[in-house]
Motif scaffolding. Sequence first.
Motif, PDB file in Angstrom:
ATOM      1  N   PHE A 385       0.861  -1.177   0.000  1.00  0.00           N
ATOM      2  CA  PHE A 385       0.000   0.000   0.000  1.00  0.00           C
ATOM      3  C   PHE A 385       0.898   1.228   0.000  1.00  0.00           C
ATOM      4  CE2 PHE A 385      -2.094  -3.479   2.108  1.00  0.00           C
ATOM      5  CZ  PHE A 385      -3.367  -3.489   1.549  1.00  0.00           C
ATOM      6  N   GLY A 386       0.440   2.285  -0.634  1.00  0.00           N
ATOM      7  CA  GLY A 386       1.289   3.465  -0.709  1.00  0.00           C
ATOM      8  C   GLY A 386       0.521   4.758  -0.763  1.00  0.00           C
ATOM      9  N   LEU A 387       1.234   5.817  -0.371  1.00  0.00           N
ATOM     10  CA  LEU A 387       0.700   7.174  -0.415  1.00  0.00           C
ATOM     11  C   LEU A 387       1.787   8.063  -1.000  1.00  0.00           C
ATOM     12  CD1 LEU A 387      -1.660   9.095   0.515  1.00  0.00           C
ATOM     13  CD2 LEU A 387      -0.326   9.450   2.611  1.00  0.00           C
ATOM     14  N   GLN A 388       1.400   8.918  -1.966  1.00  0.00           N
ATOM     15  CA  GLN A 388       2.377   9.774  -2.627  1.00  0.00           C
ATOM     16  C   GLN A 388       1.835  11.193  -2.734  1.00  0.00           C
ATOM     17  OE1 GLN A 388       4.058   8.177  -6.259  1.00  0.00           O
ATOM     18  NE2 GLN A 388       4.499  10.198  -7.084  1.00  0.00           N
ATOM     19  N   PHE A 389       2.707  12.171  -2.439  1.00  0.00           N
ATOM     20  CA  PHE A 389       2.336  13.582  -2.534  1.00  0.00           C
ATOM     21  C   PHE A 389       3.370  14.295  -3.386  1.00  0.00           C
ATOM     22  CE2 PHE A 389       3.159  17.913  -1.006  1.00  0.00           C
ATOM     23  CZ  PHE A 389       1.925  18.495  -1.282  1.00  0.00           C
ATOM     24  N   GLY A 390       2.899  15.185  -4.262  1.00  0.00           N
ATOM     25  CA  GLY A 390       3.801  15.972  -5.089  1.00  0.00           C
ATOM     26  C   GLY A 390       3.387  17.426  -5.128  1.00  0.00           C
ATOM     27  N   HIS A 391       4.375  18.310  -5.173  1.00  0.00           N
ATOM     28  CA  HIS A 391       4.136  19.749  -5.260  1.00  0.00           C
ATOM     29  C   HIS A 391       5.113  20.316  -6.281  1.00  0.00           C
ATOM     30  CE1 HIS A 391       4.528  24.026  -4.215  1.00  0.00           C
ATOM     31  NE2 HIS A 391       3.313  23.943  -3.699  1.00  0.00           N
ATOM     32  N   ARG A 392       4.581  21.046  -7.252  1.00  0.00           N
ATOM     33  CA  ARG A 392       5.405  21.614  -8.322  1.00  0.00           C
ATOM     34  C   ARG A 392       5.073  23.089  -8.487  1.00  0.00           C
ATOM     35  NH1 ARG A 392       4.142  21.269 -14.662  1.00  0.00           N
ATOM     36  NH2 ARG A 392       6.188  21.689 -15.556  1.00  0.00           N
TER      37      ARG A 392
END
Length: 700
Positions: A385-392
């Motif tokens: 299971f995974g959680l990913q966050f990105g900010h650009r």
Amino acid sequence: MPRNLRPAPLALAVLLALPAFAFAQAEPPEADDHDHAHEATRTLETLEVTASPLRGSIEDLARPVDVLSGEALDARKAGTLGETLERQAGVQSSYFGAGVGRPILRGQDGARVQVLSSGTSAMDVSTVSADHAVGIEPFLADQIEVLKGPATLLYGSGAIGGAVNVVDGRVPTAQVGRTVSGRAEIRHGSVDDQSTGMARVDADAGVLTLHADLFRRDAGDYRIPGYAFSPGLVAGELAEGEDPEHFARGRLPNSELTTEGGALGASWFGERSWFGMAASTYRSNYGIPPGAHAHGDEEEAPEGDAHEGEEEDVVRIDLRQDRFEARGGVREVGLFEEVNWRVTRSLYEHTELEGDAIGTRFDNDGLEARVEAVQRERNGWRGAFGLQFGHRDFSAVGDEAFVPPSVTRDLGVFALQEKDFGDFKLEFGARHDRVRTDPEGSAPTASVGATSLAAGGLWRFSEAVHLGVNLNRAERAPTAEELFSDGPHVATQSYELGDASLDKEVALSGELGLHLHHGRFDGSVSVFRTQFTDFIYLADTGGEIDALPARAWVQGDATFSGWEAELGVELADNASGLWHLRLFADAVDAKLDDGGHLPRIAPGRVGADLDWSLGAWRARVGVVRVSEQDEVAVMETPTEGYTLVDAGVAYHWDVGGAGWEAFLEGRNLGDQEARAHTSYLKDFAPLPGRNVMAGLRVAF
């Protein structure tokens, strides 16, 4: 890293000095290098695929994955990631001069193919424009993993066409197992007087493992067999009365480059947990061949002119990216076998220089965080299971800033499950992303949810033959470039118009793959088809804005279909040496459902590589035939086919605990004029001519 820092001489120093230190620390090898090389050839399929949190071997995955490593990677390393991988079945390069080459997977590229550095997004701006380089150095790679077909489950909507993961070990994920190890290489090429040097060292110091690397590449304008202009453009210019003496010939103008960088990293390893950090920098200054940056207001010169001696300023790219990574993990946490996390911050700056003046400056401040939890096996089910966050935070400032500044945030959650039922293995996965893009100015915010589902099966109906089946439904959120472009985009020689009302893409894909492993034979064949709903593409409007063709981002249904095949055969292993033959071929077709082909689709290819080794010697010869591409989009011209021949020879010797290798390699030995149909520059910039490279490498 200062411009006067030259890792090529430093690499030579490492070649001469570091192994001597290693001799005192390392035990003699248990087998000679020929034995190790032969064993690596036979057990390549056991390589671990790190791009997946379950980290299975190639043969344990239903999804199509290729891994390039070892001697095969050494033989193909080049200045760009696309060129390094372009001899893999199903992979070609975008090619925008010597400094730029992004991988194209099964006809898809740009915002549909995610490029990763050890599992984290490259966080550059290579998807914004075709003339922007990927900020990853192939010469530092331990292995390169190619995930073909949708990889959205693992890496979000930007991987709807696949992903390429470059594993470089800058944050050590395991201890070296000896006091010090490393490798270094220097080489020189004839086609562009290129000098390349790299060095890497990994060392254990108790519970700490340390890493350091550096590299530099200097190259001049590269040689070409004939004119920079394509025959069609030459004929057109001559018909208008141009003097052929004015045409660039023999060398491609403004194709020189300098690339350098390095990294420092360290990890601490405890009994059940570990933690590591790394800081790295990548810098590149490369020229854009004339024709790529023609300006619409230059009425004296034809658009795309590449005449020698023109007074217009040449365009160069000055790129800098600094990355800071932290990652770690803990084992045996409640219901989970292990939990791993990583956080990466990237500071990217890209300046387009027109002579001494700054034309456009691109900045991208990126942050990515990811957590992966691998569950304990329960009733035969394995999963993660995974959680990913990105900010650009992206901005472009200058006369040619065709995309407004914007901030993009995305949050994704995913789950993977797999189980063996005797000789049959099932794989399932799901992911949901929420992507929000806030542009500067009056344009509305775009917020899109993208959900992807996948199912796969692997049937091992004999020890020799495996059958893989994959079904995917993937969604991709539009990018800021597709939504908000409004200005001249010189790389594509057009005035681009975005559409803030674009909907998400939806792709339904299926693939059938057969894998053979029997005695001296090792091969695979795959057929695939992807049906896109609301496929986003750049279409000609038929009009002009500011003397440039007006092109708009629009949507329409499209279908990608194709096949690829590869076969390896051990021809002989006797007193004459070990002989191995590799054959490969691929083809892809991409059409709009309402008629017409999509632009810059890779043509079909067929190739062969013959490898030989005996004792300390090894050699290879290869040939690839690229077909003509006459199934072209509206306003696109066909491209002639070509044949490329390359070869190499290497001699290996051991001194203490270090293995040395002197090598000689040749590419495009027939000095053929070759133009990549996948390139925006195909009519202005052919591929390099005959190139002979000599070098020395050491591993210890």
